[in-house]
Design an enzyme around this catalytic site. Structure first.
Site, PDB file in Angstrom:
ATOM      1  N   GLN A 114       0.908  -1.266   0.156  1.00  0.00           N
ATOM      2  CA  GLN A 114      -0.025   0.479  -0.521  1.00  0.00           C
ATOM      3  C   GLN A 114       1.079   1.263  -0.437  1.00  0.00           C
ATOM      4  OE1 GLN A 114      -3.658  -0.126   0.037  1.00  0.00           O
ATOM      5  NE2 GLN A 114      -3.735   1.808  -0.073  1.00  0.00           N
ATOM      6  N   PHE A 115       1.135   1.745  -1.335  1.00  0.00           N
ATOM      7  CA  PHE A 115       1.848   2.871  -1.282  1.00  0.00           C
ATOM      8  C   PHE A 115       1.617   4.178  -0.334  1.00  0.00           C
ATOM      9  CE2 PHE A 115       0.507   3.211  -5.227  1.00  0.00           C
ATOM     10  CZ  PHE A 115       0.046   4.936  -5.620  1.00  0.00           C
ATOM     11  N   THR A 116       0.446   4.617  -1.043  1.00  0.00           N
ATOM     12  CA  THR A 116      -0.534   5.429  -0.526  1.00  0.00           C
ATOM     13  C   THR A 116      -0.487   5.708   1.048  1.00  0.00           C
ATOM     14  OG1 THR A 116      -2.337   4.102   0.077  1.00  0.00           O
ATOM     15  CG2 THR A 116      -2.000   5.065  -2.568  1.00  0.00           C
TER      16      THR A 116
END
Length: 148
Positions: free
Chosen positions: A78-80
């Site tokens: 989950q890069f966000t």
């Protein structure tokens, strides 16, 4: 490194209409990697996650770990989690590690969890994913490595 941990009764991840990972009792993890993360960050969070006492014992108190209850993990990249929203209305993702670095560390993180004897299911790195879960409690925690 940041992890959003949710204690779940069940969780699954679907890519292109196909379930690619699914668990029952355990943790659904959203895993974010930043530029400065190292193997030490992975080790710190693996130990924290597997020994965190947030499952209820016979007396109804949060006193048991994932290992003690025999739970599983669904791990989702989950890069966000590293989206900066301080300026403007559009998140800036400059703090997220580049995909090649993030994937390597994400894979190492999941392998370290498996080496502790856990069943670890995952999504597919870099793909659009639909994540479903039944949060148990609800219990949701945000964990960060010391260098985060």
């Amino acid at each position: 490194m940041k992890v959003v941990l949710q204690r779940v009764k069940e969780s699954s991840v679907t890519v292109n209409g196909e379930i690619v990972g699914q668990i029952e009792k355990g943790y659904m993890l959203l895993v974010g990697i930043t530029h400065e993360d190292t193997e030490a960050d992975l080790d710190y969070l693996v130990e924290k996650i597997i020994h965190l006492r947030i499952f209820e014992d016979e007396a109804g108190k949060m006193n048991e770990s994932l290992l003690q209850v025999g739970g599983d993990i669904l791990s989702i990249s989950q890069f966000t989690l590293y989206g900066d929203t301080k300026k403007g209305r559009r998140p800036n993702f400059m703090s997220a590690a580049k995909p090649d670095i993030a994937k390597k560390l994400y894979d190492q993180f999941n392998e370290k969890l498996r080496q502790k004897g856990l069943q670890v299911e995952t999504g597919i790195f870099g793909e659009m994913m639909d994540v479903a879960l039944v949060n148990d409690g609800p219990v949701t925690l945000i964990l960060e490595s010391p260098t985060a």
